[in-house]
Design an enzyme around this catalytic site. Structure first.
Site, PDB file in Angstrom:
ATOM      1  N   ASP A 157      15.612   8.192   5.226  1.00 30.19           N
ATOM      2  CA  ASP A 157      16.052   6.903   4.545  1.00 30.19           C
ATOM      3  C   ASP A 157      16.399   5.963   5.517  1.00 30.19           C
ATOM      4  O   ASP A 157      16.953   6.274   6.681  1.00 30.19           O
ATOM      5  CB  ASP A 157      17.114   7.462   3.604  1.00 30.19           C
ATOM      6  CG  ASP A 157      17.174   6.109   2.410  1.00 30.19           C
ATOM      7  OD1 ASP A 157      17.134   5.131   2.752  1.00 30.19           O
ATOM      8  OD2 ASP A 157      17.386   6.541   1.279  1.00 30.19           O
ATOM      9  N   ASP A 217      12.151   4.786   8.483  1.00 30.94           N
ATOM     10  CA  ASP A 217      11.520   3.802   7.608  1.00 30.94           C
ATOM     11  C   ASP A 217      10.213   4.470   7.142  1.00 30.94           C
ATOM     12  O   ASP A 217       9.192   4.522   8.225  1.00 30.94           O
ATOM     13  CB  ASP A 217      11.260   2.536   8.415  1.00 30.94           C
ATOM     14  CG  ASP A 217      10.702   1.258   7.518  1.00 30.94           C
ATOM     15  OD1 ASP A 217      10.220   1.680   6.311  1.00 30.94           O
ATOM     16  OD2 ASP A 217      10.362   0.332   8.106  1.00 30.94           O
ATOM     17  N   VAL A 218       9.847   4.853   5.708  1.00 31.10           N
ATOM     18  CA  VAL A 218       8.871   5.373   5.670  1.00 31.10           C
ATOM     19  C   VAL A 218       7.428   4.494   5.689  1.00 31.10           C
ATOM     20  O   VAL A 218       6.236   4.883   5.398  1.00 31.10           O
ATOM     21  CB  VAL A 218       8.675   5.976   4.229  1.00 31.10           C
ATOM     22  CG1 VAL A 218       9.939   7.142   4.241  1.00 31.10           C
ATOM     23  CG2 VAL A 218       9.056   4.933   3.085  1.00 31.10           C
ATOM     24  N   TYR A 234       4.638  -2.879  -8.410  1.00 30.18           N
ATOM     25  CA  TYR A 234       5.142  -1.525  -8.208  1.00 30.18           C
ATOM     26  C   TYR A 234       4.673  -0.585  -9.209  1.00 30.18           C
ATOM     27  O   TYR A 234       4.236   0.589  -8.793  1.00 30.18           O
ATOM     28  CB  TYR A 234       6.639  -1.894  -9.028  1.00 30.18           C
ATOM     29  CG  TYR A 234       7.527  -0.728  -9.140  1.00 30.18           C
ATOM     30  CD1 TYR A 234       8.433  -0.115  -8.190  1.00 30.18           C
ATOM     31  CD2 TYR A 234       7.589  -0.014 -10.350  1.00 30.18           C
ATOM     32  CE1 TYR A 234       9.206   0.898  -8.517  1.00 30.18           C
ATOM     33  CE2 TYR A 234       8.158   1.023 -10.750  1.00 30.18           C
ATOM     34  CZ  TYR A 234       9.013   1.543  -9.579  1.00 30.18           C
ATOM     35  OH  TYR A 234       9.985   2.785  -9.958  1.00 30.18           O
ATOM     36  N   LYS A 263       2.714   3.289  -8.283  1.00 30.96           N
ATOM     37  CA  LYS A 263       3.109   4.413  -9.060  1.00 30.96           C
ATOM     38  C   LYS A 263       1.713   4.969  -9.725  1.00 30.96           C
ATOM     39  O   LYS A 263       1.692   6.337  -9.602  1.00 30.96           O
ATOM     40  CB  LYS A 263       3.941   4.069 -10.253  1.00 30.96           C
ATOM     41  CG  LYS A 263       5.492   3.872  -9.450  1.00 30.96           C
ATOM     42  CD  LYS A 263       6.143   4.826  -8.373  1.00 30.96           C
ATOM     43  CE  LYS A 263       7.248   4.144  -8.038  1.00 30.96           C
ATOM     44  NZ  LYS A 263       7.918   5.203  -7.177  1.00 30.96           N
ATOM     45  N   THR A 300      20.065   4.872 -12.445  1.00 33.59           N
ATOM     46  CA  THR A 300      20.059   4.748 -10.982  1.00 33.59           C
ATOM     47  C   THR A 300      20.566   3.597 -10.505  1.00 33.59           C
ATOM     48  O   THR A 300      20.615   2.732 -11.434  1.00 33.59           O
ATOM     49  CB  THR A 300      18.461   5.134 -10.179  1.00 33.59           C
ATOM     50  OG1 THR A 300      17.873   4.108 -10.591  1.00 33.59           O
ATOM     51  CG2 THR A 300      18.000   6.489 -10.760  1.00 33.59           C
TER      52      THR A 300
END
Length: 251
Positions: A32, A49-50, A141, A145, A175
């Site tokens: 993360d 950092d992905v 987004y 997904k 969340t």
């Protein structure tokens, strides 16, 4: 003891999932960009950092060198920027795609190379019911997904029978991301649209990941597990939303 990598495990679903595996005695690593709010026993944070494929490769290689194997890898990191399709900038859309979709590809690819060589492993990811239907102000987004589910099927076909691949598509989950984007009134409106009458708890999504990584799910690959309290069973949609400022970035 399994060696488990989870991206985006400093909060929300990722943190709950890291805790679930660590409590079972697994050795867990959290990839993360942000440190966790609180240290979790058995979970090691690796600042990663992905969206940076070289950084992902370095993190995966380091864990593999230390333990000699990777057993379960969960690509969970994700961000959203709420904006109208006509007002979305290239930079915003690129950031969402780089983290949410290409970040999954990077982590899965780096991990799969080692899993194939070792003769087994499990790749998992967090998709979303947003990939199943339109959802205003989240076009990029939503697309990422849906893309994760497509990646899941393709990775499964190319890596079977050595590596199993699956993704979890949550509906509304309570969340930090959800709390940052929705007012109490909006949260209540979402609950009214969900047959189960509430948001999911992060721990409930974590339990799904734990099952998918287990021997009980050994014949499951290339599949998307939807956990939404019945939200999309009747094609319900979330069309409320003008109250959240556009351009707010959360992760």
């Amino acid at each position: 003891m399994r060696v488990v990598l989870i991206s985006g495990a400093s909060s929300g679903i990722g943190a709950a999932t890291a805790t679930r595996f660590a409590e079972a005695g697994d050795r867990v690593y959290n990839l993360d960009v942000r440190p966790p709010a609180a240290a979790a026993p058995g979970v090691t944070w690796l600042a990663t950092d992905v969206a940076n494929w070289a950084a992902v490769e370095e993190a995966v290689a380091g864990v593999h060198r230390e333990h000699g194997r990777l057993d379960v890898v969960i690509a969970n990191a994700g961000i959203s920027i709420r904006h109208h399709v006509l007002e979305t900038t290239w930079a915003e859309a690129r950031q969402v795609v780089d983290v949410n979709l290409l970040g999954v590809f990077a982590l899965w690819q780096a991990s799969a190379r080692r899993m194939v060589a070792q003769g087994g492993g499990v790749l998992l990811a967090t998709a979303s019911v947003n990939g199943h239907r339109g959802f205003p102000h989240y076009a990029d987004y939503n697309a990422t997904k849906a893309g994760i589910a497509a990646l899941c099927r393709t990775f499964a076909l190319e890596l079977s029978p050595v590596v199993r691949v699956a993704c979890v598509s949550p509906g509304a989950v309570l969340t930090p991301m959800q709390l940052a984007e929705y007012s109490p009134e909006m949260l209540a409106a979402v609950n009214e649209r969900i047959p189960a009458g509430r948001h999911a708890r992060p721990a409930e999504i974590a339990a799904a990941f734990f099952y998918l990584a287990s021997a009980e799910a050994a014949f499951l690959t290339g599949q998307e597990l939807v956990i939404d309290g019945g939200e999309i069973a009747g094609s319900t949609t979330s069309d409320f939303g003008a109250a959240v400022p556009q351009g707010s970035l959360v992760s």
